[in-house]
Design a protein around this motif. Sequence first.
Motif, PDB file in Angstrom:
ATOM      1  N   UNK A  19       0.813  -1.215   0.000  1.00  0.00           N
ATOM      2  CA  UNK A  19       0.000   0.000   0.000  1.00  0.00           C
ATOM      3  C   UNK A  19       0.850   1.270   0.000  1.00  0.00           C
ATOM      4  N   UNK A  20       2.087   1.193   0.507  1.00  0.00           N
ATOM      5  CA  UNK A  20       2.937   2.376   0.579  1.00  0.00           C
ATOM      6  C   UNK A  20       3.996   2.385  -0.524  1.00  0.00           C
ATOM      7  N   UNK A  21       4.917   1.410  -0.465  1.00  0.00           N
ATOM      8  CA  UNK A  21       6.047   1.385  -1.402  1.00  0.00           C
ATOM      9  C   UNK A  21       5.573   1.155  -2.834  1.00  0.00           C
ATOM     10  N   UNK A  22       4.692   0.163  -3.010  1.00  0.00           N
ATOM     11  CA  UNK A  22       4.236  -0.176  -4.359  1.00  0.00           C
ATOM     12  C   UNK A  22       3.452   0.978  -4.995  1.00  0.00           C
ATOM     13  N   UNK A  23       2.644   1.672  -4.197  1.00  0.00           N
ATOM     14  CA  UNK A  23       1.886   2.805  -4.721  1.00  0.00           C
ATOM     15  C   UNK A  23       2.804   3.958  -5.089  1.00  0.00           C
ATOM     16  N   UNK A  24       3.797   4.222  -4.249  1.00  0.00           N
ATOM     17  CA  UNK A  24       4.760   5.286  -4.528  1.00  0.00           C
ATOM     18  C   UNK A  24       5.549   4.987  -5.801  1.00  0.00           C
ATOM     19  N   UNK A  25       6.027   3.749  -5.924  1.00  0.00           N
ATOM     20  CA  UNK A  25       6.780   3.361  -7.119  1.00  0.00           C
ATOM     21  C   UNK A  25       5.889   3.374  -8.356  1.00  0.00           C
ATOM     22  N   UNK A  26       4.664   2.882  -8.201  1.00  0.00           N
ATOM     23  CA  UNK A  26       3.734   2.857  -9.328  1.00  0.00           C
ATOM     24  C   UNK A  26       3.432   4.251  -9.842  1.00  0.00           C
ATOM     25  N   UNK A  27       3.276   5.201  -8.920  1.00  0.00           N
ATOM     26  CA  UNK A  27       3.046   6.596  -9.307  1.00  0.00           C
ATOM     27  C   UNK A  27       4.214   7.144 -10.119  1.00  0.00           C
ATOM     28  N   UNK A  28       5.431   6.892  -9.625  1.00  0.00           N
ATOM     29  CA  UNK A  28       6.633   7.401 -10.302  1.00  0.00           C
ATOM     30  C   UNK A  28       6.808   6.757 -11.673  1.00  0.00           C
ATOM     31  N   UNK A  29       6.665   5.431 -11.735  1.00  0.00           N
ATOM     32  CA  UNK A  29       6.853   4.727 -13.012  1.00  0.00           C
ATOM     33  C   UNK A  29       5.810   5.157 -14.035  1.00  0.00           C
ATOM     34  N   UNK A  30       4.549   5.202 -13.617  1.00  0.00           N
ATOM     35  CA  UNK A  30       3.483   5.575 -14.555  1.00  0.00           C
ATOM     36  C   UNK A  30       3.662   7.023 -15.021  1.00  0.00           C
ATOM     37  N   UNK A  31       3.979   7.906 -14.067  1.00  0.00           N
ATOM     38  CA  UNK A  31       4.171   9.307 -14.426  1.00  0.00           C
ATOM     39  C   UNK A  31       5.294   9.501 -15.431  1.00  0.00           C
ATOM     40  N   UNK A  32       6.412   8.786 -15.228  1.00  0.00           N
ATOM     41  CA  UNK A  32       7.546   8.903 -16.145  1.00  0.00           C
ATOM     42  C   UNK A  32       7.220   8.322 -17.516  1.00  0.00           C
ATOM     43  N   UNK A  33       6.486   7.213 -17.539  1.00  0.00           N
ATOM     44  CA  UNK A  33       6.093   6.609 -18.818  1.00  0.00           C
ATOM     45  C   UNK A  33       5.170   7.546 -19.608  1.00  0.00           C
ATOM     46  N   UNK A  34       4.213   8.143 -18.922  1.00  0.00           N
ATOM     47  CA  UNK A  34       3.295   9.071 -19.592  1.00  0.00           C
ATOM     48  C   UNK A  34       4.034  10.338 -20.027  1.00  0.00           C
ATOM     49  N   UNK A  35       4.989  10.774 -19.220  1.00  0.00           N
ATOM     50  CA  UNK A  35       5.790  11.946 -19.595  1.00  0.00           C
ATOM     51  C   UNK A  35       6.568  11.660 -20.887  1.00  0.00           C
ATOM     52  N   UNK A  36       7.163  10.455 -20.961  1.00  0.00           N
ATOM     53  CA  UNK A  36       7.870  10.060 -22.180  1.00  0.00           C
ATOM     54  C   UNK A  36       6.936   9.970 -23.376  1.00  0.00           C
ATOM     55  N   UNK A  37       5.741   9.405 -23.149  1.00  0.00           N
ATOM     56  CA  UNK A  37       4.757   9.319 -24.225  1.00  0.00           C
ATOM     57  C   UNK A  37       4.307  10.708 -24.663  1.00  0.00           C
ATOM     58  N   UNK A  38       4.204  11.634 -23.690  1.00  0.00           N
ATOM     59  CA  UNK A  38       3.807  12.992 -24.015  1.00  0.00           C
ATOM     60  C   UNK A  38       4.820  13.685 -24.919  1.00  0.00           C
ATOM     61  N   UNK A  39       6.102  13.431 -24.649  1.00  0.00           N
ATOM     62  CA  UNK A  39       7.151  13.991 -25.512  1.00  0.00           C
ATOM     63  C   UNK A  39       7.073  13.368 -26.901  1.00  0.00           C
ATOM     64  N   UNK A  40       6.866  12.039 -26.940  1.00  0.00           N
ATOM     65  CA  UNK A  40       6.810  11.323 -28.215  1.00  0.00           C
ATOM     66  C   UNK A  40       5.633  11.787 -29.067  1.00  0.00           C
ATOM     67  N   UNK A  41       4.473  11.971 -28.430  1.00  0.00           N
ATOM     68  CA  UNK A  41       3.261  12.347 -29.163  1.00  0.00           C
ATOM     69  C   UNK A  41       3.007  13.857 -29.163  1.00  0.00           C
ATOM     70  N   UNK A  42       3.946  14.630 -28.591  1.00  0.00           N
ATOM     71  CA  UNK A  42       3.850  16.098 -28.556  1.00  0.00           C
ATOM     72  C   UNK A  42       2.552  16.563 -27.880  1.00  0.00           C
ATOM     73  N   UNK A  43       2.338  16.054 -26.653  1.00  0.00           N
ATOM     74  CA  UNK A  43       1.112  16.372 -25.917  1.00  0.00           C
ATOM     75  C   UNK A  43       1.275  17.559 -24.979  1.00  0.00           C
ATOM     76  N   UNK A  44       2.494  18.043 -24.817  1.00  0.00           N
ATOM     77  CA  UNK A  44       2.747  19.196 -23.948  1.00  0.00           C
ATOM     78  C   UNK A  44       2.307  18.934 -22.506  1.00  0.00           C
ATOM     79  N   UNK A  45       2.702  17.777 -21.964  1.00  0.00           N
ATOM     80  CA  UNK A  45       2.409  17.428 -20.583  1.00  0.00           C
ATOM     81  C   UNK A  45       3.644  17.668 -19.728  1.00  0.00           C
TER      82      UNK A  45
END
Length: 423
Positions: free
Chosen positions: A104-130
């Motif tokens: 509930x603590x470590x996995x959620x914190x890591x999941x937030x970071x991993x998902x956020x970084x993946x979406x940030x990378x996708x935003x750069x790739x697709x030019x979403x300005x996130x």
Amino acid sequence: MDTMFMFVGVIALICILGFFNEKVTKLTYEIALMLFSTILGIVVLVGVLLFQDSDIGNVLKQVQGFDIHDFLMHGVLCFMLFAGSCHMSLKDFKEQARQVTVLSLVCTLLGTAFYGLLIYGAGILFKLNLTLPVCLMFGSIIAPTDPIAATGILSKFGLPKKTSFLIQGESLFNDGVGVALFVCFSSMVSASSSSSDEGFFGVMLREILGALVVGVVVTALCFLMFRFCKHAYLKIFISLLAVSLSYALCEVLHFSGAIASVICGILFSELRSRFAEAEEEQHKELFDSFWETLDVFLNSVLYVLLGLSFISILRMESVLLLSCTAILANLIARVASLSISSLIMGEIPDNFSRMGFITLFTWGGLRGGLSVALAMSTKDMVPEKTYFIILGCTYAVVFFTTVIQGLTMKPVYKRISSQRAKA
């Protein structure tokens, strides 16, 4: 009058779709409601387009734009969480305290970071300005598994006791961590110094410890009345008071009302078991029956509303591409966070292999109304285009995890179990 007609309409859908599923499709109840409501939502969209200038069109627009955030966060969430936790054993929690805490603590914190970084990378790739804070805020919306989905759907698949408890325990507690993360990152997004100065750990300690104190104190006071009360219905009213008062106080004090509701439910379960001799059997059955019925009813309403609101995803640009990206990023982030968490959580329950555990908990990591409610709350924080990306991608993840993963959870579990038996 409009509200009354909407309520009647939702109840009618629950009855009609539930009856159809029972007699024809025979799917898991919650999954069937969301799936069929989604199909109906598409019909509603066509109806809005065809009758947009009529009274019918106006009614359909109201259904389409129902505020799930207000309904869930300021309405029924506390009762749903109490209903899901009031049968949990404190003894079982103590036995798996380390595992529940890590997930509930470590996995959620890591999941937030991993998902956020993946979406940030996708935003750069697709030019979403996130921006990175927006992506991390989005990660905090997606990372926590949903307690309502977990208790409503996964409990029907005959999982082993410890594994089932761990899935439910993680889901019930990780929303407090997710909300703390959401508060931090949303403060960064909206450039609000009033709450961002507190930092993640400050927010988390305040949210969780404050909720713990409120939940324990209110439950202890209310249970004094509960124990010495002789009227069966009054006992139920006291439990309603305990959970609603705990949630309301936490809302005022800026603690996690969700965590307080879970604490309330677990303590009621423990105290009732300790003083079982003082409670008549008829009273026990009535209490359990009431909360089980209320839980199923509120779940049914939520899943129908989620299904009807699913067409909000169509407001997002590049719907198919971004939806698939969001779903894939969720799976990758969940696997990565579980892989790291499994190394420090101690014993894997029920003799699952580490890979089997990661697979089971990845596929069993369902998202639900809580994620959608948080996504809806970002409307005034980000530009409209970004808001529809967050909302649309959240709906895509919720639909995929609830319907696709929910429908295939049983064969996935059987396959993992057969591999465990061979080992």
